[in-house]
Enzyme design. Sequence first.
Site, short mmCIF file in Angstrom:
data_model
loop_
_atom_site.label_atom_id
_atom_site.label_comp_id
_atom_site.label_asym_id
_atom_site.label_seq_id
_atom_site.Cartn_x
_atom_site.Cartn_y
_atom_site.Cartn_z
N ALA A 124 -43.23 18.14 -12.76
CA ALA A 124 -44.22 18.48 -12.14
C ALA A 124 -43.91 19.92 -11.09
CB ALA A 124 -46.08 18.16 -11.57
N ASP B 55 -41.64 12.11 -19.29
CA ASP B 55 -40.19 11.56 -18.32
C ASP B 55 -39.82 10.43 -18.27
OD1 ASP B 55 -42.54 11.53 -16.48
OD2 ASP B 55 -41.40 13.88 -15.98
N GLN C 201 -42.58 17.53 -0.80
CA GLN C 201 -42.74 19.00 -1.15
C GLN C 201 -44.13 19.57 -0.18
OE1 GLN C 201 -43.34 18.51 -4.67
NE2 GLN C 201 -41.51 17.33 -4.80
N GLY D 297 -34.50 12.50 -8.75
CA GLY D 297 -33.95 13.24 -7.53
C GLY D 297 -33.95 13.11 -6.42
N SER E 217 -40.58 21.56 -11.29
CA SER E 217 -39.76 22.85 -11.85
C SER E 217 -39.15 21.93 -12.87
CB SER E 217 -38.72 22.90 -10.84
OG SER E 217 -37.62 21.77 -11.25
N ALA F 188 -46.59 12.97 -17.81
CA ALA F 188 -47.84 12.51 -19.05
C ALA F 188 -49.07 13.04 -18.66
CB ALA F 188 -47.56 10.86 -18.94
#
Length: 474
Positions: A12, A238, A304, A403, A14, A80
């Site tokens: 979402a 993903d 973020q 990540g 990168s 998704a």
Amino acid sequence: MPECSLAVDIGASSGKMLIGYIEKGKLNLKEIHRFENKIIKKNQHFCWDLQALFSEILTGIHASRNQGFTPKSIGIDTWAVDFVLLDEQDRLLTDAVSYRDPRTDGMMEEIFQKISKERLYLETGIQFQKFNTIYQLYYLKKHYPEILDRAKSFLMIPDYLNYLLTGIKANEYTNATSTQLVNAFTKKWDKDLLDQLRINKEIFQEILPPKSILGNLKPELSNEIGFDMNVLLPATHDTGSAVASVPESADTIYISSGTWSLIGVENNFPICVTKALDYNFTNEGGVDYRFRFLKNTMGLWMIQEVKRIYNNRYTFAELAAMANQVSGFYSQVNVDDDRFLKPENMVQEIQNYCEETNQPIPNTPEQVAKCVFDSLAESYQMAINQIEEIYEKEFKRINVIGGGSQNEMLNQLIADTTGKEVLAGPSEATAIGNLITQLMALGQIQTLDEARQMVKNSFEMKAFTSKNKTEGLK
């Protein structure tokens, strides 16, 4: 150079493209290309820029050639639920509106007036989130019926990118299950459900499972890059790819940690029981028709956004270190409150929540970061408790993948909060799952169990144990 495959992993915020190949029994990775993915405002909605994403994919394919690789196959995974509709000339009828757009507000409740919540869950096994595809389509049906009337093809984001590569239209299974329109038991589009919603069944494509060979590149693309590739289907969702790479599956709960946190276990069958409905767990499709029984909860999106609001003055590592130094301050928020889905100012929203709930208000970057991490760990603990209640068993460990597994402060906090051993890694779980699925399709790996053993042998994992438990043993 060994035979290799190319994974396109778009999240979402990168995207990245990695070459993978097997050498001496281990899976080797090489990052080829990395790019930004961001939501843009278009026609009054928050949208994804699909043309920019496709351009980046082509750039990555050229980069692989320029770095001496000629991959035999390519596979794409993304997030998704989001989709586009095409007309009879295969032109876009809709923008790729993001799940973070508020257009679906109230749509879920309206559908419940037509179809009971219990029936929806018992048939699809999918958790209730206001942005699920079913509610996005219902919004179009209610406000723009002429668009659905003109639509001839429904393609989810990776389906559409695959179509641009090959000219072939298909819906991949793992992503299709996230729509809340696929029957969990037949693994096909639920035609009765679509009929009740008066959505044209004919726009949906054949559902193909992971490991399917979709086709070759369009001739003009293979001519442009100088070689041809098979376009294969990994788990295009993903999280489906990430979970395929989980090396420790026995007695282990996984947390796929990224923009979202996906907390769950893997099953060979869906669990559509009342308790799972009450706790809002989902049964999303996986590789080899396994099911990902999990809860989708807020993840590192919050930090973020905190980083962005502070004008990117601090790195993620610095925010984690700053939070770790705070003592004597504790507040937590409900990370799954809709107010945190896409606020204008995440820091202000966190402060408002704490004020409204009569908690200490975080006023410094380190306090805000600590509040976010404490809140995430508490939400993980709650989901784990619910899994163990449904399964009537205790799980020994947690495997954090993706990540977020690189955030050692959060890993330790999870271990301290849950009292369980935490294994962190692999950080590139999604791309690895994408690649091992391609390699299975190509016959280089025979089974998912073999693939997972290869992952375990190829990538290091770091263990974290509860300091509270350790201190208690002294």
